[in-house]
Motif scaffolding. Sequence first.
Motif, short mmCIF file in Angstrom:
data_model
loop_
_atom_site.label_atom_id
_atom_site.label_comp_id
_atom_site.label_asym_id
_atom_site.label_seq_id
_atom_site.Cartn_x
_atom_site.Cartn_y
_atom_site.Cartn_z
N UNK A 75 0.81 -1.22 0.00
CA UNK A 75 0.00 0.00 0.00
C UNK A 75 0.84 1.27 0.00
N UNK A 76 2.11 1.19 0.44
CA UNK A 76 2.98 2.38 0.39
C UNK A 76 3.22 2.84 -1.05
N UNK A 77 3.03 1.96 -2.01
CA UNK A 77 3.14 2.32 -3.42
C UNK A 77 2.28 3.55 -3.73
N UNK A 78 1.11 3.58 -3.12
CA UNK A 78 0.10 4.59 -3.45
C UNK A 78 0.12 5.79 -2.52
N UNK A 100 -1.10 -8.58 -7.59
CA UNK A 100 -2.40 -8.37 -8.25
C UNK A 100 -2.27 -7.30 -9.33
N UNK A 101 -3.25 -7.23 -10.18
CA UNK A 101 -3.33 -6.15 -11.16
C UNK A 101 -3.96 -4.96 -10.44
N UNK A 102 -3.15 -4.03 -10.03
CA UNK A 102 -3.64 -2.90 -9.23
C UNK A 102 -4.66 -2.05 -9.99
N UNK A 103 -4.62 -2.12 -11.32
CA UNK A 103 -5.57 -1.32 -12.11
C UNK A 103 -6.95 -1.96 -12.17
N UNK A 108 -7.81 4.21 -5.88
CA UNK A 108 -6.60 4.75 -5.25
C UNK A 108 -5.37 3.90 -5.55
N UNK A 109 -5.55 2.63 -5.92
CA UNK A 109 -4.42 1.75 -6.24
C UNK A 109 -3.88 1.98 -7.66
N UNK A 110 -4.50 2.87 -8.42
CA UNK A 110 -4.04 3.16 -9.78
C UNK A 110 -2.87 4.14 -9.78
N UNK A 111 -2.61 4.82 -8.67
CA UNK A 111 -1.52 5.79 -8.54
C UNK A 111 -0.31 5.13 -7.90
N UNK A 123 3.04 -6.26 -12.94
CA UNK A 123 1.92 -6.47 -12.04
C UNK A 123 0.90 -7.42 -12.64
N UNK A 124 0.20 -8.10 -11.73
CA UNK A 124 -0.93 -8.91 -12.13
C UNK A 124 -0.64 -10.35 -12.50
N UNK A 125 0.59 -10.81 -12.31
CA UNK A 125 0.94 -12.19 -12.67
C UNK A 125 1.11 -13.07 -11.43
N UNK A 126 0.50 -12.67 -10.33
CA UNK A 126 0.64 -13.44 -9.11
C UNK A 126 2.09 -13.43 -8.65
N UNK A 127 2.48 -14.49 -7.96
CA UNK A 127 3.86 -14.58 -7.47
C UNK A 127 4.86 -14.60 -8.63
N UNK A 128 4.43 -15.02 -9.80
CA UNK A 128 5.32 -15.06 -10.96
C UNK A 128 5.84 -13.66 -11.31
N UNK A 129 5.18 -12.62 -10.84
CA UNK A 129 5.65 -11.25 -11.07
C UNK A 129 7.09 -11.09 -10.58
#
Length: 137
Positions: A75-78, A100-103, A108-111, A123-129
Motif C-alpha cells: 500500500x505504500x506504493x500509493x 495483483x493487477x492494481x488497475x 486509489x491503487x491506480x496511482x 503487475x498482475x501475474x501473481x507470485x510469478x511477477x
Amino acid sequence: MKKIIIINGPNLNLLGKREPEIYGSQTFTAYLETLKSKYTHVDLSYYQSNVEGELINKLHEVGFSYDGVILNAGAYTHTSVAIGDAIKGIETPVVEVHISNTFSREEFRHQSYISPNAKGVILGFGMQSYELAIQSI
C-alpha cells in the motif's frame, strides 16, 4: 553473480493467509526457496517490513552495491512520496512488482509514487511477477 534483493512492504508477511483469492495460498518464504533453487546463478536475498522508514533504510543500504532491487511496497506504493524519493536517490535499478493487477482494483491503487523512478513495473501475474522481475534484471 548478480546480487538482487526482493523487498516486500506492509502486509506481505501475510501471504498465504491474507485474501487468498487475490494473493494466492503460497507463503512468500516457500516461493522464495523456489526462486533460489531456480536462479542459482543469482545471489538472491529478501527483506520484509511493515514500516515505511525501515523500507527506506534498506533501499539506502543496498542502493549502491546491488545489481537490482525488486520492490513490492504494498500500500505504500500509493501513498509514500518518501519511498519514491529514496528510489530516485539510489543508483541500483528498482523493478516495481505487484502480485495483483492494481488497475483492476480500487481507484486509489491506480496511482504509484514508485513507478516514475522505477526501471519497470510488473503487475498482475501473481507470485510469478517476482520471477519476471528477476529475468528483467
